[in-house]
Design a protein around this motif. Sequence first.
Motif, PDB file in Angstrom:
ATOM      1  N   MET A   1       0.878  -1.175   0.000  1.00 37.87           N
ATOM      2  CA  MET A   1       0.000   0.000   0.000  1.00 37.87           C
ATOM      3  C   MET A   1       0.917   1.227   0.000  1.00 37.87           C
ATOM      4  O   MET A   1       1.655   1.394   0.946  1.00 37.87           O
ATOM      5  CB  MET A   1      -0.907  -0.048   1.213  1.00 37.87           C
ATOM      6  CG  MET A   1      -1.773  -1.335   1.299  1.00 37.87           C
ATOM      7  SD  MET A   1      -2.917  -1.347   2.664  1.00 37.87           S
ATOM      8  CE  MET A   1      -1.921  -2.086   3.922  1.00 37.87           C
ATOM      9  N   ASP A   5       2.074   0.918  -3.860  1.00 37.87           N
ATOM     10  CA  ASP A   5       1.355  -0.298  -3.539  1.00 37.87           C
ATOM     11  C   ASP A   5       1.972  -1.505  -4.203  1.00 37.87           C
ATOM     12  O   ASP A   5       2.415  -1.452  -5.346  1.00 37.87           O
ATOM     13  CB  ASP A   5      -0.112  -0.198  -3.993  1.00 37.87           C
ATOM     14  CG  ASP A   5      -0.878   0.817  -3.177  1.00 37.87           C
ATOM     15  OD1 ASP A   5      -0.418   1.110  -2.059  1.00 37.87           O
ATOM     16  OD2 ASP A   5      -1.900   1.295  -3.647  1.00 37.87           O
ATOM     17  N   SER A  34      -5.247  -3.481  -3.539  1.00 34.54           N
ATOM     18  CA  SER A  34      -4.345  -2.503  -2.937  1.00 34.54           C
ATOM     19  C   SER A  34      -5.130  -1.205  -2.819  1.00 34.54           C
ATOM     20  O   SER A  34      -6.126  -1.001  -3.513  1.00 34.54           O
ATOM     21  CB  SER A  34      -3.112  -2.298  -3.815  1.00 34.54           C
ATOM     22  OG  SER A  34      -3.490  -1.661  -5.029  1.00 34.54           O
ATOM     23  N   ARG A 155       2.895  -1.364   0.481  1.00 37.35           N
ATOM     24  CA  ARG A 155       4.148  -0.964   1.119  1.00 37.35           C
ATOM     25  C   ARG A 155       3.982   0.410   1.748  1.00 37.35           C
ATOM     26  O   ARG A 155       3.531   1.348   1.092  1.00 37.35           O
ATOM     27  CB  ARG A 155       5.302  -0.931   0.109  1.00 37.35           C
ATOM     28  CG  ARG A 155       5.733  -2.299  -0.357  1.00 37.35           C
ATOM     29  CD  ARG A 155       7.033  -2.227  -1.155  1.00 37.35           C
ATOM     30  NE  ARG A 155       6.921  -1.389  -2.332  1.00 37.35           N
ATOM     31  CZ  ARG A 155       6.477  -1.822  -3.512  1.00 37.35           C
ATOM     32  NH1 ARG A 155       6.102  -3.087  -3.661  1.00 37.35           N
ATOM     33  NH2 ARG A 155       6.421  -1.004  -4.556  1.00 37.35           N
ATOM     34  N   VAL A 156       4.392   0.512   3.001  1.00 41.76           N
ATOM     35  CA  VAL A 156       4.329   1.765   3.747  1.00 41.76           C
ATOM     36  C   VAL A 156       5.658   2.496   3.570  1.00 41.76           C
ATOM     37  O   VAL A 156       6.722   1.883   3.668  1.00 41.76           O
ATOM     38  CB  VAL A 156       4.073   1.488   5.238  1.00 41.76           C
ATOM     39  CG1 VAL A 156       3.958   2.796   6.007  1.00 41.76           C
ATOM     40  CG2 VAL A 156       2.809   0.653   5.416  1.00 41.76           C
ATOM     41  N   VAL A 168       2.565   5.137  11.239  1.00 41.80           N
ATOM     42  CA  VAL A 168       2.659   5.121   9.774  1.00 41.80           C
ATOM     43  C   VAL A 168       3.047   6.513   9.289  1.00 41.80           C
ATOM     44  O   VAL A 168       2.397   7.509   9.638  1.00 41.80           O
ATOM     45  CB  VAL A 168       1.317   4.695   9.148  1.00 41.80           C
ATOM     46  CG1 VAL A 168       1.328   4.937   7.644  1.00 41.80           C
ATOM     47  CG2 VAL A 168       1.025   3.231   9.455  1.00 41.80           C
ATOM     48  N   ASP A 170       3.682   8.607   5.742  1.00 40.02           N
ATOM     49  CA  ASP A 170       3.505   8.597   4.292  1.00 40.02           C
ATOM     50  C   ASP A 170       4.037   9.908   3.741  1.00 40.02           C
ATOM     51  O   ASP A 170       3.605  10.987   4.146  1.00 40.02           O
ATOM     52  CB  ASP A 170       2.016   8.434   3.950  1.00 40.02           C
ATOM     53  CG  ASP A 170       1.799   8.112   2.486  1.00 40.02           C
ATOM     54  OD1 ASP A 170       2.468   7.215   1.965  1.00 40.02           O
ATOM     55  OD2 ASP A 170       0.937   8.768   1.861  1.00 40.02           O
ATOM     56  N   TYR A 192      -3.061   1.026   5.904  1.00 41.11           N
ATOM     57  CA  TYR A 192      -1.668   0.820   6.289  1.00 41.11           C
ATOM     58  C   TYR A 192      -1.572   0.534   7.784  1.00 41.11           C
ATOM     59  O   TYR A 192      -0.841  -0.364   8.222  1.00 41.11           O
ATOM     60  CB  TYR A 192      -0.825   2.063   5.999  1.00 41.11           C
ATOM     61  CG  TYR A 192      -0.700   2.483   4.560  1.00 41.11           C
ATOM     62  CD1 TYR A 192      -0.998   1.627   3.518  1.00 41.11           C
ATOM     63  CD2 TYR A 192      -0.269   3.772   4.253  1.00 41.11           C
ATOM     64  CE1 TYR A 192      -0.863   2.036   2.205  1.00 41.11           C
ATOM     65  CE2 TYR A 192      -0.134   4.189   2.946  1.00 41.11           C
ATOM     66  CZ  TYR A 192      -0.439   3.319   1.920  1.00 41.11           C
ATOM     67  OH  TYR A 192      -0.308   3.737   0.621  1.00 41.11           O
TER      68      TYR A 192
END
Length: 307
Positions: A1, A5, A34, A155-156, A168, A170, A192
């Motif tokens: 993600m 993603d 995703s 994927r974070v 998290v 981003d 996530y």
Amino acid sequence: MTGADAEEPTQGSAPGVSRQAALPGMPTPLYPASPSRLLAWLDCPRRYRMQYLDRPRPQARPQRAHTSVGITTHNVLRDFWDLPPGRRTPDGVAELVRSSWIDVGFRDPEQSAAWRLRVRDAVVDYLRGADRERQPVGIERSVALRTESIAVTGRVDRLDDRDGELVVVDYKTGRQVPTEEDARTSLPLALYAAGAARTFRRECVRVELHHVPSGTQVAHVHTAESISSKIDEAESIATDLRRVDAEFADLGVESPSFPPRPSPLCTWCDFRAHCAEGQRMGPEKSDWAGLEDRSDVGAEPGWARGE
């Protein structure tokens, strides 16, 4: 993600492909998805079809400069944490930017060089506020979330350990500065957090958007109820996708379930050449338009990361 993603298998990926009938009594397979796939459907069903279902996939336009800038920024922030602590310096960042630079989509070499310096300075300024001695729990870390109906993977960008709790992070590279409301309502961020909590078996409720160009950081702390609500939202979207994917397997491009959703974003769409309705929304943006100063920022991707 995504960050970026992880690519999930495509169901009903081509017209005429037979679907294996489920055996009596067998549970319905989980729908693989995703956040990018889910949001692509909400943005425009036709773009979703071309991006995820059409085979062969329609040719996308060449990469734009703002995508090159966004990818480079993310790659530098990923590779920074692989450096020895003694090299986590402005000079170390400058070398990463130089070696990672993607020289695609710019108007000319001068514009490319100017933006390389701009990215270098933005990343250096952003990292001044980071604890460079504390290694994140994960960088572009894959996480997974399974419910009774969906399997979400991605994927974070970064996972931090803050006083024993996972956070998290981003990265955002667009010109539009995110708000706390953006963090609160983001479907990907909530997924996530849920995926990280289940992957690591640790609490993860805080999500943050870090806007690299401005250094702005906004956050939201989820509750069990708000995470559950976002998972319900993802399951609802996936229910629609399961239906239209199956219909596409039977009818192909003749399926009526993939109408265009014209908007100002059509002038930026990678698949605009294959959509007459999108072409009528105005002239296509230049390769470097996302880097120019304009008043209609809300209708532009800025230096967003390409997927």
